[in-house]
Design a protein around this motif. Sequence first.
Motif, PDB file in Angstrom:
ATOM      1  N   LEU A  78     -14.345 -36.328  23.256  1.00  0.00           N
ATOM      2  CA  LEU A  78     -14.192 -37.288  24.349  1.00  0.00           C
ATOM      3  C   LEU A  78     -14.736 -38.663  23.971  1.00  0.00           C
ATOM      4  CD1 LEU A  78     -14.935 -35.004  27.435  1.00  0.00           C
ATOM      5  CD2 LEU A  78     -12.705 -35.716  26.515  1.00  0.00           C
ATOM      6  N   THR A  82     -12.593 -42.084  23.943  1.00  0.00           N
ATOM      7  CA  THR A  82     -13.050 -43.314  24.595  1.00  0.00           C
ATOM      8  C   THR A  82     -13.058 -44.484  23.613  1.00  0.00           C
ATOM      9  OG1 THR A  82     -14.358 -42.091  26.210  1.00  0.00           O
ATOM     10  CG2 THR A  82     -14.981 -44.380  25.835  1.00  0.00           C
ATOM     11  N   LYS A  85      -9.345 -45.814  23.042  1.00  0.00           N
ATOM     12  CA  LYS A  85      -8.434 -45.920  24.177  1.00  0.00           C
ATOM     13  C   LYS A  85      -7.676 -47.247  24.238  1.00  0.00           C
ATOM     14  CE  LYS A  85     -11.900 -47.288  27.588  1.00  0.00           C
ATOM     15  NZ  LYS A  85     -12.629 -46.818  28.770  1.00  0.00           N
ATOM     16  N   ALA A 117      -8.353 -33.559  33.108  1.00  0.00           N
ATOM     17  CA  ALA A 117      -9.045 -34.585  33.897  1.00  0.00           C
ATOM     18  C   ALA A 117     -10.148 -35.249  33.085  1.00  0.00           C
ATOM     19  CB  ALA A 117      -9.618 -33.973  35.178  1.00  0.00           C
ATOM     20  N   ARG A 118     -10.866 -34.479  32.280  1.00  0.00           N
ATOM     21  CA  ARG A 118     -11.919 -35.052  31.431  1.00  0.00           C
ATOM     22  C   ARG A 118     -11.330 -35.981  30.367  1.00  0.00           C
ATOM     23  NH1 ARG A 118     -14.330 -29.366  31.012  1.00  0.00           N
ATOM     24  NH2 ARG A 118     -15.707 -29.293  32.801  1.00  0.00           N
ATOM     25  N   ALA A 120      -8.423 -37.578  30.559  1.00  0.00           N
ATOM     26  CA  ALA A 120      -7.921 -38.762  31.261  1.00  0.00           C
ATOM     27  C   ALA A 120      -9.067 -39.719  31.595  1.00  0.00           C
ATOM     28  CB  ALA A 120      -7.181 -38.348  32.538  1.00  0.00           C
ATOM     29  N   ARG A 121     -10.163 -39.184  32.069  1.00  0.00           N
ATOM     30  CA  ARG A 121     -11.331 -40.011  32.403  1.00  0.00           C
ATOM     31  C   ARG A 121     -11.851 -40.733  31.158  1.00  0.00           C
ATOM     32  NH1 ARG A 121     -13.379 -36.647  35.741  1.00  0.00           N
ATOM     33  NH2 ARG A 121     -14.489 -35.386  34.209  1.00  0.00           N
ATOM     34  N   ALA A 122     -11.917 -40.035  30.031  1.00  0.00           N
ATOM     35  CA  ALA A 122     -12.384 -40.647  28.780  1.00  0.00           C
ATOM     36  C   ALA A 122     -11.464 -41.794  28.353  1.00  0.00           C
ATOM     37  CB  ALA A 122     -12.455 -39.604  27.674  1.00  0.00           C
ATOM     38  N   GLY A 124      -9.808 -43.628  30.523  1.00  0.00           N
ATOM     39  CA  GLY A 124      -9.730 -44.592  31.606  1.00  0.00           C
ATOM     40  C   GLY A 124      -8.415 -44.504  32.377  1.00  0.00           C
ATOM     41  N   GLY A 126      -5.766 -42.114  35.128  1.00  0.00           N
ATOM     42  CA  GLY A 126      -5.669 -41.055  36.111  1.00  0.00           C
ATOM     43  C   GLY A 126      -5.002 -39.877  35.435  1.00  0.00           C
ATOM     44  N   VAL A 127      -5.292 -38.676  35.879  1.00  0.00           N
ATOM     45  CA  VAL A 127      -4.712 -37.489  35.244  1.00  0.00           C
ATOM     46  C   VAL A 127      -3.182 -37.532  35.311  1.00  0.00           C
ATOM     47  CG1 VAL A 127      -4.766 -35.880  37.204  1.00  0.00           C
ATOM     48  CG2 VAL A 127      -5.086 -35.031  34.871  1.00  0.00           C
TER      49      VAL A 127
END
Length: 130
Positions: A78, A82, A85, A117-118, A120-122, A124, A126-127
Motif C-alpha cells: 500500500l 501511495t 499514485k 477499498a484499502r 483505492a484509499r492508498a 486516493g 473511491g473504490v
Amino acid sequence: MNDFVPKASAETTAACGAYLLVALADARVAAIEEARFLGGVVNDPAFRQFDTPSLAGEYNRLLAALRENWNAAEAEILAAATSVKSNKAALNAIKVAARQAVIADQLIKPQEELVLARIARALGLGVEDL
C-alpha cells in the motif's frame, strides 16, 4: 551462495502487490488466479512498462512475504501504491491488476471488497474508480 534479491521498483511492487492482495484476500491463491497473473495480466498493455523477470521476481517475493507476515507485506504494498499514485502508467497497471484479481476466480468475496477499498484509499480513489 548469494541470496540477495534486488528491490523492485515501487511501481512493480504496487502492481504485483495489488493483484496478490486481492487474490489472497480469501487466504489462498487458486491455480487459476496465479495463471491469470503470470499468463494474462502481465501481457496487458498496462504492464508493458515492466520487464518480465522483475514482475516474476516481485510476484514470488511478495507472495512469500504475504504468507509470512500479511500485515507487514500489505503495508509495504500500500505504501508503494501511495508513492506512485501520481504516475498514470503505474496507476493504470495497479487498476488492471486489482480488477483482474477480482475476476480471476469468477466471484468477489467480502474479504476482496475490503482489500479493494484499502487499495483505492492508498491511491486516493473511491473504490468505484478502481
